[in-house]
Write an enzyme that holds these catalytic residues in place. Structure first.
Site, short mmCIF file in Angstrom:
data_model
loop_
_atom_site.label_atom_id
_atom_site.label_comp_id
_atom_site.label_asym_id
_atom_site.label_seq_id
_atom_site.Cartn_x
_atom_site.Cartn_y
_atom_site.Cartn_z
N GLU A 353 0.75 -1.06 0.31
CA GLU A 353 -0.05 0.31 -0.30
C GLU A 353 1.07 1.52 0.10
O GLU A 353 0.16 2.21 -0.72
CB GLU A 353 -0.68 0.15 1.56
N ASP A 395 30.48 16.78 -23.67
CA ASP A 395 31.32 17.30 -24.80
C ASP A 395 32.18 17.88 -24.01
O ASP A 395 32.64 17.53 -23.10
CB ASP A 395 30.41 19.23 -25.37
N ASP A 663 25.79 21.43 -23.32
CA ASP A 663 24.59 23.26 -23.07
C ASP A 663 24.40 24.18 -24.29
O ASP A 663 23.79 25.74 -24.42
CB ASP A 663 25.59 24.15 -22.75
N ASP A 667 23.68 20.51 -28.99
CA ASP A 667 23.71 19.42 -28.49
C ASP A 667 21.45 18.80 -28.37
O ASP A 667 21.54 17.52 -27.94
CB ASP A 667 23.74 19.70 -26.94
N ASN A 731 4.18 -14.65 4.61
CA ASN A 731 3.20 -14.38 6.07
C ASN A 731 1.54 -15.22 5.33
O ASN A 731 1.39 -15.69 5.43
CB ASN A 731 2.65 -12.83 5.93
N ASN A 756 -0.59 -5.67 9.13
CA ASN A 756 0.05 -4.83 7.75
C ASN A 756 0.12 -4.08 7.89
O ASN A 756 1.12 -2.88 7.53
CB ASN A 756 -1.05 -5.79 6.70
N ASP A 760 3.63 -1.93 7.51
CA ASP A 760 3.96 -0.64 6.33
C ASP A 760 4.09 0.80 7.32
O ASP A 760 4.88 1.45 6.58
CB ASP A 760 2.89 -0.65 6.04
#
Length: 920
Positions: A353, A395, A663, A667, A731, A756, A760
């Site tokens: 979750e 470059d 830059d 490019d 589990n 659970n 979590d």
């Protein structure tokens, strides 16, 4: 009105208001895969066509503008009516829409369904717990995403995109007020050029364009010189189109075919122009398309594809396990409603979750960490690609070198110093208005010319032929006297020589002979071998018969000499390259510069050149041949923009995660083609908008730090998925075994849900966890197959000790009948939660946890708190509420033994697994 009020009025005229954050990236995402075929509203098309045909003076009058631009107060008044220059589609979501997006994932929908079923079956406790899980998951994601969006906006605001506009000086308005109230005459300064955030542009603004600029709004051209615009994002045309002040096709029904209109989202490839803004924001051609076209056609990134594969893997396990558990419990226990609720609880147990929240938190933390290292993240997904990058194409200039070019020499064609060559170069750089690069800056700042600043005042500019990346040269035409014009051209030596029929030798103009050409190549080659970048300078006299010049005039020139530049390597380059190499990232140089200069720089910084390939050879190679070459070649020199893009695509097709750092306007295609585009805050607009990351410091050392941060981010996300998937699967596997043999449910649906939820919550701090050094040594990628194997392998190991706990509760503590099921369920509740929490520390590292690798304090503290809560629930008055009961103290020594044995077995199996499959 008093002077203070005048002052306040003046200040209000020049206040700044943010920037356009989104529309260009939106355009690149929406139109990257195919040309636009959608139609815009007929009224907009008619308005643009009408503006194209209108007389300039009438058009400016309708827009309440003038040739020298608007004043600040006029622009403010228009903006109050027209709104900011941004695309409506890209405005931030309202809080309630954002909250809905955070909620509507399959995991939350499943939990909501389970909560509804629990409510209608009058199981309020389960409904409350499940509802809590939904609320916690949704709110955590909402808060984290809101924070990350705010942080991202602040970071992106550090990288400003501006447009050059003409502003009618505000002093004129103050002068009028001064004359009116104080009878004081002030002399206004007239129009001036200013840089304003693109978001502030309004209809009527006069915009100046040059190579590398994005078109910031829909424009009608007022002046243009060799203007070529790339409209690929709008039309799908691969080649740039030339634009003119006077349209050649007025009968077309499509505004895109009108030669004197430019559109938001396109960019200038070469040339220069002046235009008046017709429409802004959602009223532009682009804005109308943005409301009709979504970004769903965009190919998922490696990160998105990886998350999708993992999610579907877990869903498939859920779809198999849940019905099995449901039918087993239904047949063996006879209570199908309880079995249904239990089956749904098992489904919840298999769903991560917190995955959306963990992903968002981890990426946001990575973005903030990178910002401290002077890296601005424009797209959060790019962080993971940063860590997965195994090839970096970059470059040479400004990356390996200092990006501070010095004019080292100015010589005749024999290599001897010549001041006249410097004067010609100075005039060329001074009068050109297109793309001024570092070479022009170096010429203009040259110390020897400080005393010669008056040289330019003796000339007037007649015209210029702008630079482009095909010719690799540019020219200006100047006049010192009325009886002649002088064309001065500078650029790449080969391109200059190709248009020269003569050369100046010892003050005399002589024909260009093969012997002289050979001497020119030898001289320039020796300069290149010294690491100098050589630019040729040529000129010719012309009669003053015209004021407009074109490419055809760049012929029959006289070669005057060369100017040579030095761009020394950075001190940090060598250690940065070594660090990247140590972390499994290959560096390849893709440059338009000379191969001899590039090779010398590579030697100086310790970059081993295993192979070198020139653009002329790349042009002739098939994709199959180039695919073989890119693996072994280190340096690609004399490349065009198309060559760079092709090399990046070939590397990507071979399975590499490719980063490209650039830059310049040349490019931009490669930046778009790369898995991760990297640019700098001083780059041209089109390069910054094509990039995913913006560096505030153009350094490979910064990149190396970014790579490590990307790998840390990926490592922590992978930890959560692995530990959650394996623990939850184990589990559920235990539930499956227990359901087949026990006369009662091994755990109530409520117990599974609370367990659970606590598990979590214990992992919320994973984004802040430490990462082992060995995980950072090589690129990391998503591998759904490895995660599935890991889940199936490690999940059932926990079931061994769950079954041991079943036996303990059944035989030792006598929980062997439905009357004692609460005791049984309490024993497994604690053991299951503690083993799940322990697995967090076992799975997070290949090493021995707590001794060789310690979790971060936030993660350590959170797991201890959850373990304490898990023990407290059955051992306190809360037990009755959760349908549990207190356990005898003799249970806990057994529990410690089970957990220790579990940790030992997991550690041993980690070693075997890592040797056979590796430990990602």
């Amino acid at each position: 009105m008093n002077l203070n009020l005048l002052k306040e009025t003046f200040v209000s005229f020049i206040r700044a208001r943010g920037m356009d954050r989104h529309f260009r990236r939106l355009g690149m995402d929406m139109f990257r895969s195919a040309p636009v075929t959608k139609e815009v509203p007929q009224t907009l098309a008619e308005q643009l066509s009408d503006a194209s045909r209108s007389h300039v003076q009438d058009l400016l009058q309708r827009l309440h503008s003038r040739p020298d631009g608007l004043t600040e107060s006029e622009a403010d008044a228009i903006r109050a009516h027209s709104g900011p220059n941004e695309v409506e589609h890209e405005k931030p979501l309202t809080w309630y829409v954002h909250l809905w997006h955070c909620y509507k994932n399959p995991f939350n929908l499943l939990l909501t369904l389970l909560a509804a079923v629990s409510f209608y079956t009058e199981d309020m406790k389960a409904a409350i717990v499940i509802g809590t899980m939904v609320v916690v998951s949704t709110l955590l994601r909402f808060v984290q995403e809101a924070r990350s969006n705010t942080a991202a906006d602040k970071l992106k605001a550090m990288v400003s995109n501006t447009a050059t506009v003409m502003r009618h000086d505000q002093v004129e308005e103050i002068a009028a007020e001064a004359q009116r109230y104080f009878d004081v005459t002030l002399h206004p300064k007239g129009a001036r050029r200013v840089e304003v955030p693109i978001r502030q542009l309004v209809p009527g603004d006069i915009v100046l364009l040059s190579a590398g600029d994005m078109i910031p709004a829909d424009l009608r051209l007022l002046a243009a010189k060799d203007l070529f615009v790339s409209q690929a994002a709008m039309t799908g045309e691969s080649l740039p189109v030339e634009k003119f002040v006077t349209p050649s096709n007025l009968n077309t029904s499509s505004p895109l075919e009108l030669d004197n209109l430019c559109f938001m989202g396109t960019n200038v490839v070469s040339g220069s122009a002046t235009g008046v803004v017709l429409t802004t924001g959602k009223r532009t051609y682009f804005g109308a398309l943005a409301e009709r076209v979504t970004a769903t056609d965009r190919t998922p990134t490696a990160f998105q594809a990886g998350v999708n594969k993992v999610s579907w893997l877990l869903i498939r396990f859920m779809l198999v396990m849940t019905p099995v558990v449901f039918f087993i419990n239904g047949f063996t226990k006879g209570d199908w409603v309880e079995a249904f609720l239990f089956g749904l609880s098992v489904a919840v147990g298999l769903t991560p979750e917190m995955l959306p929240m963990i992903v968002t938190s981890t990426l946001a933390k990575g973005a903030v960490a990178l910002s401290r290292k002077k890296v601005i993240v424009k797209r959060l997904d790019a962080i993971q690609n940063f860590g997965a990058m195994d090839v970096l194409c970059t470059d040479k200039t400004g990356t390996l070198t200092q990006d501070k070019i010095f004019l080292e020499r100015h010589t005749d064609i024999h290599g001897e110093p010549d001041d006249e060559v410097l004067q010609y170069a100075y005039l060329n750089s001074y009068y050109q208005t297109g793309l001024k690069n570092l070479l022009d800056v170096a010429v203009l700042e040259h110390a020897e010319l400080q005393r010669e600043m008056s040289i330019a005042s003796a000339y007037r500019k007649v015209d210029e032929i702008p630079f482009d990346f095909q010719r690799r040269r540019m020219s200006v035409v100047v006049s010192e006297r009325e009886d002649h014009h002088e064309l001065i051209c500078k650029g790449a030596v080969e391109e200059i020589v190709s248009v020269c029929s003569r050369a100046r030798v010892n003050g005399e103009v002589v024909p260009m002979t093969p012997a002289l050409l050979e001497e020119i190549r030898a001289t320039t080659g020796s300069l290149n071998a010294e690491g100098l970048r050589v630019v040729g300078v040529a000129a010719k006299d012309l009669p003053p018969t015209k004021e407009v010049y074109s490419l055809a005039d760049e012929s029959d020139l006289v070669l005057i000499g060369y100017i040579a530049f030095l761009d020394p390597p950075k001190e940090s380059t060598a250690p940065a390259l070594a660090a990247l190499r140590a972390h499994g990232v290959k560096v390849k140089i893709l440059t338009g510069d000379n191969e001899l200069v590039t090779a010398k720089i590579c030697r100086e910084v310790g970059l081993e050149v295993k192979g070198m390939l020139l653009g002329s050879y790349v042009e002739k190679m098939s994709d199959a041949e180039l695919s073989e070459a890119v693996e072994t070649v280190t340096v690609f020199a004399k490349l065009s923009p198309a060559h760079k893009e092709r090399i990046v695509r070939v590397l990507h097709d071979r399975g590499h995660v490719v980063g490209f750092m650039g830059d310049g306007i040349n490019d931009a295609p490669a930046l778009r083609a790369a898995d991760i585009g990297i640019s700098v805050d001083t780059a041209v607009d089109i390069a910054k908008e094509a990039a995913d990351l913006i560096l505030l410091e153009k350094s490979l050392m910064v990149l190396e730090e970014g790579v490590l941060e990307g790998r840390k981010t990926f490592a922590n996300m992978l930890k959560y998925i692995k530990m959650t998937a394996s623990s939850n699967f184990g589990n559920v596997f235990s539930v499956l075994i227990a359901s087949a043999f026990l006369p009662f449910l091994p755990m109530l649906p409520l117990h599974l849900l609370v367990q659970n939820l606590l598990y979590d919550v214990s992992q919320i701090s994973i984004p802040f966890d430490n990462v082992d050094k060995e995980f950072l040594e090589k690129p990391q990628r998503w591998d759904a197959g490895d995660i599935g194997r890991f889940m199936v392998f490690f999940g059932p190991i926990s079931s061994i000790f769950d079954i041991t706990t079943f036996a303990l509760m059944w035989f030792i503590f006598g929980a062997s009948s439905p009357e004692h099921q609460t005791l049984f369920q309490s024993g497994w509740f604690i053991e299951g939660l503690l083993s799940q929490t322990l697995i967090v520390h076992m799975i997070r590292t290949r090493r021995i946890p707590f001794f060789q690798s310690r979790a971060s304090w936030p993660l350590m503290g959170m797991t201890l708190i959850i373990m304490a809560i898990g023990i407290a629930i059955p051992m306190t008055p809360l037990a009755h509420y959760f349908k549990l009961e207190a356990l005898p103290l003799s249970y806990f020594p057994w529990l410690v033994g089970i957990l220790v044995a579990y940790a030992v077995l997991i550690q041993g199996m980690k070693g075997w697994y890592a040797k056979r499959y590796g430990w990602q």
